[in-house]
Scaffold this active site. Structure first.
Site, PDB file in Angstrom:
ATOM      1  N   ASP A 290       0.787  -1.252   0.000  1.00  0.00           N
ATOM      2  CA  ASP A 290       0.000   0.000   0.000  1.00  0.00           C
ATOM      3  C   ASP A 290       0.816   1.298   0.000  1.00  0.00           C
ATOM      4  O   ASP A 290       0.528   2.214   0.790  1.00  0.00           O
ATOM      5  CB  ASP A 290      -0.953   0.007   1.211  1.00  0.00           C
TER       6      ASP A 290
ATOM      7  N   LYS B 146      -7.132  -4.862  -2.729  1.00  0.00           N
ATOM      8  CA  LYS B 146      -7.911  -5.336  -1.588  1.00  0.00           C
ATOM      9  C   LYS B 146      -8.777  -4.197  -1.084  1.00  0.00           C
ATOM     10  O   LYS B 146      -8.496  -3.021  -1.374  1.00  0.00           O
ATOM     11  CB  LYS B 146      -6.990  -5.812  -0.477  1.00  0.00           C
TER      12      LYS B 146
ATOM     13  N   CYS C 237      -1.857  -2.424   7.816  1.00  0.00           N
ATOM     14  CA  CYS C 237      -1.788  -3.344   6.675  1.00  0.00           C
ATOM     15  C   CYS C 237      -0.489  -4.135   6.622  1.00  0.00           C
ATOM     16  O   CYS C 237      -0.498  -5.306   6.227  1.00  0.00           O
ATOM     17  CB  CYS C 237      -2.050  -2.584   5.389  1.00  0.00           C
TER      18      CYS C 237
HETATM   19  C1  VGL Z   1      -4.364   1.138   6.298  1.00  0.00           C
HETATM   20  C2  VGL Z   1      -5.609   2.202   7.878  1.00  0.00           C
HETATM   21  C3  VGL Z   1      -6.729   2.086   7.094  1.00  0.00           C
HETATM   22  C4  VGL Z   1      -3.015   0.627   5.884  1.00  0.00           C
HETATM   23  C5  VGL Z   1      -5.465   1.002   5.506  1.00  0.00           C
HETATM   24  O1  VGL Z   1      -2.719   0.557   4.667  1.00  0.00           O
HETATM   25  O2  VGL Z   1      -2.243   0.282   6.783  1.00  0.00           O
HETATM   26  N1  VGL Z   1      -4.441   1.728   7.480  1.00  0.00           N
HETATM   27  N2  VGL Z   1      -6.651   1.468   5.927  1.00  0.00           N
END
Ligand code: VGL
Length: 203
Positions: free
Chosen positions: A13, A99, A143
């Site tokens: 991410d 995802k 994540c």
């Molecule tokens: C994430 C918080 C909310 C991440 C994703 O990528 O760690 N953190 N959604």
């Protein structure tokens, strides 16, 4: 340690919304880009698999606080915030999984991710006979944590890239706690330079 040629790199991410200026900025989130670029290019040069996951939410999802979730709206499908950081150099041949498409699930883990043809991350890695997964990206306490723990549960050897991760730390100490939890689960840790020299030694 397993043979290094069984190794793959998972970039979790590294998207605009998780970097400074984005919708859910991780402090120093953009600092992961430089070490990840170096690691990704050394994996690619050694012929090893690089996979990038992305958070990829529909506009309406229970993940967002406006619909009962914990987070501001971020990484909405096809929005600029959902793009990978512009300085992230993904080597040719990088595989992608998305995802968070399910509006009823947080889907923190990259192992919830699927490729464009619907293969799950677990299936992709198993198909490539990957045994050892190196993990870096955003965010340490969500994540990255969830992806690394799932990788371990799925039977991979897992190494966390300690200088290529950054945490949200909604509560102070969350990232530290996440690192301890990952350590207890049998995940090991190394720096970007150490990962690169391991890969070079073996190729
Ligand atoms: C994430 C918080 C909310 C991440 C994703 O990528 O760690 N953190 N959604």
């Amino acid at each position: 340690m397993t043979m290094t040629k069984d190794s793959a790199l998972l970039l979790v991410d590294v998207q605009n919304d998780f970097c400074p200026g984005g919708a859910l900025p991780v402090p120093d989130g953009d600092k992961v880009v430089e070490p990840l670029n170096r690691i990704a290019s050394s994996f690619a040069a050694a012929g090893l698999t690089v996979v990038a996951s992305r958070d990829w939410h529909p506009p309406v999802t229970r993940h967002f606080n406006e619909y009962g979730g914990a987070w501001p709206r971020h990484c909405v499908q096809n929005s600029p915030g959902a793009r990978f950081h512009p300085d992230l150099h993904l080597p040719e041949g990088t595989l992608f999984v998305s995802k968070g498409n399910d509006p009823d699930s947080d889907s923190y883990s990259s192992f919830d991710g699927v490729s464009a043809d619907g293969s799950s991350l677990g299936e992709i890695l198993a198909g490539l006979q990957v045994k050892h997964l190196y993990v870096g990206g955003l965010a340490t306490d969500y994540c990255v944590r969830s992806s690394a723990l799932d990788a371990k549960k799925a039977g991979f050897e897992v190494t966390l890239l300690t200088d290529a991760i950054a945490g949200v730390n909604i509560v102070a100490g969350d990232s530290e706690e996440a690192l301890e939890e990952m350590g207890r689960a049998g995940i090991d840790f190394c720096t970007a330079d150490e990962a690169i020299s391991r890969i070079r030694r073996a190729s």
